[in-house]
Design an enzyme around this catalytic site. Sequence first.
Site, PDB file in Angstrom:
ATOM      1  N   GLN A   1       0.827  -1.205   0.000  1.00  0.00           N
ATOM      2  CA  GLN A   1       0.000   0.000   0.000  1.00  0.00           C
ATOM      3  C   GLN A   1       0.866   1.262   0.000  1.00  0.00           C
ATOM      4  O   GLN A   1       0.337   2.362  -0.101  1.00  0.00           O
ATOM      5  CB  GLN A   1      -0.920   0.005   1.235  1.00  0.00           C
ATOM      6  CG  GLN A   1      -1.881  -1.179   1.277  1.00  0.00           C
ATOM      7  CD  GLN A   1      -2.758  -1.233   2.521  1.00  0.00           C
ATOM      8  OE1 GLN A   1      -2.939  -2.289   3.091  1.00  0.00           O
ATOM      9  NE2 GLN A   1      -3.323  -0.106   2.958  1.00  0.00           N
TER      10      GLN A   1
ATOM     11  N   ARG B   1      -8.993  -1.675   8.178  1.00  0.00           N
ATOM     12  CA  ARG B   1      -9.924  -0.650   7.729  1.00  0.00           C
ATOM     13  C   ARG B   1     -10.292   0.335   8.827  1.00  0.00           C
ATOM     14  O   ARG B   1     -11.476   0.527   9.132  1.00  0.00           O
ATOM     15  CB  ARG B   1     -11.164  -1.327   7.145  1.00  0.00           C
ATOM     16  CG  ARG B   1     -11.757  -0.515   6.011  1.00  0.00           C
ATOM     17  CD  ARG B   1     -12.702  -1.289   5.160  1.00  0.00           C
ATOM     18  NE  ARG B   1     -13.148  -0.423   4.077  1.00  0.00           N
ATOM     19  CZ  ARG B   1     -13.922  -0.808   3.102  1.00  0.00           C
ATOM     20  NH1 ARG B   1     -14.355  -2.056   3.044  1.00  0.00           N
ATOM     21  NH2 ARG B   1     -14.282   0.031   2.159  1.00  0.00           N
ATOM     22  N   CYS B   2      -9.283   0.917   9.405  1.00  0.00           N
ATOM     23  CA  CYS B   2      -9.511   1.914  10.444  1.00  0.00           C
ATOM     24  C   CYS B   2      -8.247   2.716  10.577  1.00  0.00           C
ATOM     25  O   CYS B   2      -7.168   2.184  10.498  1.00  0.00           O
ATOM     26  CB  CYS B   2      -9.891   1.213  11.734  1.00  0.00           C
ATOM     27  SG  CYS B   2      -8.947   1.643  13.183  1.00  0.00           S
TER      28      CYS B   2
ATOM     29  N   GLU C   1     -13.000   4.059   5.367  1.00  0.00           N
ATOM     30  CA  GLU C   1     -13.040   3.183   6.539  1.00  0.00           C
ATOM     31  C   GLU C   1     -14.239   3.440   7.448  1.00  0.00           C
ATOM     32  O   GLU C   1     -14.517   2.628   8.338  1.00  0.00           O
ATOM     33  CB  GLU C   1     -11.766   3.386   7.354  1.00  0.00           C
ATOM     34  CG  GLU C   1     -10.526   3.087   6.556  1.00  0.00           C
ATOM     35  CD  GLU C   1      -9.285   3.695   7.182  1.00  0.00           C
ATOM     36  OE1 GLU C   1      -8.324   2.960   7.389  1.00  0.00           O
ATOM     37  OE2 GLU C   1      -9.281   4.904   7.466  1.00  0.00           O
TER      38      GLU C   1
HETATM   39  N1  MCN Z   1     -14.261   9.374  -2.139  1.00  0.00           N
HETATM   40  C1  MCN Z   1     -15.152  10.255  -2.720  1.00  0.00           C
HETATM   41  N2  MCN Z   1     -15.557  11.366  -2.031  1.00  0.00           N
HETATM   42  C2  MCN Z   1     -15.112  11.615  -0.776  1.00  0.00           C
HETATM   43  C3  MCN Z   1     -14.216  10.712  -0.156  1.00  0.00           C
HETATM   44  C4  MCN Z   1     -13.796   9.604  -0.881  1.00  0.00           C
HETATM   45  O1  MCN Z   1     -15.579  10.018  -3.849  1.00  0.00           O
HETATM   46  N3  MCN Z   1     -15.487  12.686  -0.113  1.00  0.00           N
HETATM   47  C5  MCN Z   1     -13.750   8.217  -2.889  1.00  0.00           C
HETATM   48  C6  MCN Z   1     -12.260   8.405  -3.170  1.00  0.00           C
HETATM   49  O2  MCN Z   1     -12.030   9.213  -4.247  1.00  0.00           O
HETATM   50  C7  MCN Z   1     -11.785   6.987  -3.313  1.00  0.00           C
HETATM   51  C8  MCN Z   1     -12.645   6.253  -2.295  1.00  0.00           C
HETATM   52  O3  MCN Z   1     -13.818   7.053  -2.107  1.00  0.00           O
HETATM   53  O4  MCN Z   1     -12.008   6.518  -4.612  1.00  0.00           O
HETATM   54  C9  MCN Z   1     -11.938   6.077  -0.940  1.00  0.00           C
HETATM   55  O5  MCN Z   1     -11.336   7.292  -0.632  1.00  0.00           O
HETATM   56  P1  MCN Z   1     -10.619   7.641   0.766  1.00  0.00           P
HETATM   57  O6  MCN Z   1     -11.606   7.731   1.823  1.00  0.00           O
HETATM   58  O7  MCN Z   1      -9.742   8.807   0.502  1.00  0.00           O
HETATM   59  O8  MCN Z   1      -9.708   6.369   1.109  1.00  0.00           O
HETATM   60  P2  MCN Z   1      -8.402   5.856   0.338  1.00  0.00           P
HETATM   61  O9  MCN Z   1      -8.573   5.989  -1.094  1.00  0.00           O
HETATM   62  O10 MCN Z   1      -7.196   6.400   0.995  1.00  0.00           O
HETATM   63  O11 MCN Z   1      -8.512   4.314   0.635  1.00  0.00           O
HETATM   64  C10 MCN Z   1      -8.074   3.754   1.853  1.00  0.00           C
HETATM   65  C11 MCN Z   1      -9.212   3.128   2.612  1.00  0.00           C
HETATM   66  C12 MCN Z   1      -8.647   2.223   3.629  1.00  0.00           C
HETATM   67  S1  MCN Z   1      -7.510   2.874   4.695  1.00  0.00           S
HETATM   68  C13 MCN Z   1      -8.992   0.906   3.680  1.00  0.00           C
HETATM   69  S2  MCN Z   1      -8.378  -0.022   4.946  1.00  0.00           S
HETATM   70  C14 MCN Z   1      -9.819   0.340   2.676  1.00  0.00           C
HETATM   71  C15 MCN Z   1     -10.723   1.308   2.030  1.00  0.00           C
HETATM   72  O12 MCN Z   1     -10.064   2.436   1.701  1.00  0.00           O
HETATM   73  N4  MCN Z   1      -9.313  -0.633   1.902  1.00  0.00           N
HETATM   74  C16 MCN Z   1     -10.005  -0.997   0.775  1.00  0.00           C
HETATM   75  N5  MCN Z   1     -11.561   0.804   1.106  1.00  0.00           N
HETATM   76  C17 MCN Z   1     -11.183  -0.281   0.378  1.00  0.00           C
HETATM   77  N6  MCN Z   1     -11.880  -0.653  -0.726  1.00  0.00           N
HETATM   78  C18 MCN Z   1     -11.429  -1.690  -1.475  1.00  0.00           C
HETATM   79  N7  MCN Z   1     -12.144  -2.055  -2.560  1.00  0.00           N
HETATM   80  N8  MCN Z   1     -10.280  -2.364  -1.169  1.00  0.00           N
HETATM   81  C19 MCN Z   1      -9.561  -2.051  -0.073  1.00  0.00           C
HETATM   82  O13 MCN Z   1      -8.444  -2.691   0.207  1.00  0.00           O
HETATM   83 CU1  CUN Z   2      -6.597   1.506   8.361  1.00  0.00          CU
HETATM   84  S1  CUN Z   2      -6.563  -0.170   7.413  1.00  0.00           S
HETATM   85 MO1  CUN Z   2      -6.428   1.101   5.842  1.00  0.00          MO
HETATM   86  O1  CUN Z   2      -5.526   2.220   6.794  1.00  0.00           O
HETATM   87  O2  CUN Z   2      -5.245   0.537   4.914  1.00  0.00           O
END
Ligand code: MCN
Ligand code: CUN
Length: 788
Positions: A222, A372-373, A742
């Site tokens: 990651q 996922r947290c 998360e």
């Molecule tokens: N998004 C959006 N509008 C927002 C916030 C987010 O459209 N206001 C969209 C983002 O553009 C992105 C998705 O939602 O496409 C998730 O965005 P974000 O919250 O920024 O999280 P990350 O992209 O950093 O993803 C990490 C997060 C984590 S830490 C875990 S654990 C997890 C999760 O995402 N692991 C996943 N969701 C997952 N989903 C899949 N399919 N697989 C994982 O391993």
């Molecule tokens: Cu918190 S589990 Mo995600 O941060 O990859």
Amino acid sequence: MALRTTPEVGGMGHSIKRKEDPRFIRGRGTYVDDVVLPGMLYLDIVRSPFAHAKILKIDTAKALAVPGVLAVITGQDLAKYNLHWMPTLMSDTQMVLPVEKVMYQAQEVAGVLATSRYAAADGVAAVEVEYEPLPVVVDPKKALLPGAPVLRTDKKDKKDNHIWHWEWGDRAATDRAMAAADVVVKEDIYIPRIHVASIETCGCVAHFDKVMDQLTVWMTTQAPHAIRTVFALVAGHVGLAEHKIRIISPDIGGGFGGKVPVYPGYVIAVAASVLTGKPVKWIEDRMENLQADSFARDYHITAELAATKDGTLTALRIKTLADHGYADAAANPSKFPAGLFHVCTGSYDLKAAHVEVDGVYTNKPPGGIAYRCSFRVTEAVHTIERMTDIMAHQLGIDPADFRMKNFIKPEQFPYKSALGWEYDSGNYAGALKLAMDKIGYADLRREQAEKRKRGELMGIGISSFTEIVGAGPSKHFDILGLKMFDSCEIRVHPTGKAIARFGTKSQGQGHETTYAQILAEELGIPAKDIQVEEGDTDTAPYGLGTYASRSTPVAGAAAAMAARKIQDKARKIAAYLLEVAPEDLVWEPGKFSVKGSPDRSKTIQDVAFAAYTNHPQGMEAGLEAVSYYDPPNLTYPFGSYICVVDVDKGTGEVKVRRFVAIDDCGNIINPMIVQGQVHGGLTMGLAPALLEEISYDEIGNIQGGSFIDYLLPTAVETPKWETGHTVTPSPHHPLGAKGVGESATVGAPAAIANAVVDALWHLGVRHIDIPITPPKVWRLLRDKGVTE
Ligand code: MCN
Ligand code: CUN
């Protein structure tokens, strides 16, 4: 938020289809195991059957006689290069391969290198290891008792199994508030060890090219850039320099936090490739993944919550034992050994709080990743949401009314919590109200009262959680010294199409789509014309990776900032083309026009072409920009979940009848993707609430080491999720967006647990630890005389 772009452009707020899906649904993704190189060798790993044992002898003769087996790598071999131990992210140490003793069941003992995956497995079966079992420590409480066997005998001065003590908040003020309170509720809450169990297990292909002196590693990570730096720092002495290391994180089949750490298998594969000069592939099987990779949770919590008689919450005190297994290999920002657990005052306006955590060694796999947290936030949310519910029931106040009374009010934001966080924005009552309306809360309470008269068990549970995501402001957040910024680099090509590269790495979240949407919003270039790339350290700008829902808060902000730099330059070029001053131009997504004469305009595509064919003399050609974004604060997404359960008196089975989830992640980039994230997240919240647990017997044998008894929810166990949202923008994020990846996993377990306890409270049940399995509930019902 009003839409600023057409569906064809596909900026923020459009539910455009995911650009990555045509490749995924046709089976044309490239995962690590799809990487096949000429002359590639295969690595498989010998693992310990004992949880704690001395290694007396490793006999490799029979294994080496297996056709196709080329070598057996032991700790002794790695010790020659001082690579038998490696540092963890929390500045502890962890074995790559053991020299003296093993510390948990399924620990790596030796690596077998062969010409095929099958030969490697046969070789593993033929390695003969002689062990001398040692006393095993499973229970972290017993691990701290005087006389407990000391596990980390490798640490010269270590005389016990205590790793660290950490505390936060005002102890004296909390003690005073507790003493002055009318009511204090106290509960022991255990949040068990669980495992992310992503569809794709971990693995890598390591290729050291002896001629070019270059190491390329395709790996399930990651955080590719951080891994490159760590490899360079740890293996610099054997000649690996950072510019000669390339980490490629290809398509990933789920990360969920489990693909943040460096596992011994990666290091053994790299060492094997450096030694042989051949590419080496290592792919875990399902049981290795469950039994040896980093776990999550495993917090033994004692919480006390105080209130006045009229139901005003005043203070919170928490003491926790964190079971880290034999090494603290948690994936936390360096300054926070218990992650962001101190967001445990949650959504409530508490005046005093104090939290203590002690890390403990036991004979279990190392870790402490998140599942996922965002770093122990689930533990924090579960504690405060359970305790708030217990307090409401104790005082005889409806749990919804009780929350409404104690919420931080919208006008209190930015809100400084008793434990020092500055919450950016929120409207907690708004989200709870919407959830209550959607589920028909008042009617459900009436139904529950009638059913209770008939002896039926129905419960309603609420979780009004606050998250904390987007690490992080670099003044507080680093990983091994690397500041937690993130990055975006954009190149607009002459024909107006673009490529954008990021320091993050999608594992299923849809970044190829949502980052393109951010750029479409800012530049007016259609999302379909923007190629998004991540995960190759040779091409992407440096970033800290994707976890802790930080991609949108940090790299998403970098995308907006880089796009704004492009827009600034584009404005100058458009002014030159239209022969006016830059200030005389009006921007709407995709087009500059002259103030007062809208027919005189240049599109972003016109400008891009001019940037390479007709740029103003004295200005650099091209249309590119990069941004390294250091967020001024974290983002605080939140939500209110309401769950209705029916409990079967005969079997103890809990059925989730309805589940309404209202989330608020500020401005939304792609509503469909956010809904998908919430659906997946809710299912990953249901899982630990009702099904998942990894435990150990008294001699350290894992229970839950295969999918026979580590129960993942299937479509049969998963209810129909009813989702919705409110929008409270983040005031400091350039797009007003907060993370969401998360939230649902963090918020859901408490809603389910609260619903089950709500169904049983009148029988005298105060708390049930998750997972709330049928046998657990059945035993309670039997003890309370409800069933036989
Ligand atoms: N998004 C959006 N509008 C927002 C916030 C987010 O459209 N206001 C969209 C983002 O553009 C992105 C998705 O939602 O496409 C998730 O965005 P974000 O919250 O920024 O999280 P990350 O992209 O950093 O993803 C990490 C997060 C984590 S830490 C875990 S654990 C997890 C999760 O995402 N692991 C996943 N969701 C997952 N989903 C899949 N399919 N697989 C994982 O391993
Ligand atoms: Cu918190 S589990 Mo995600 O941060 O990859």
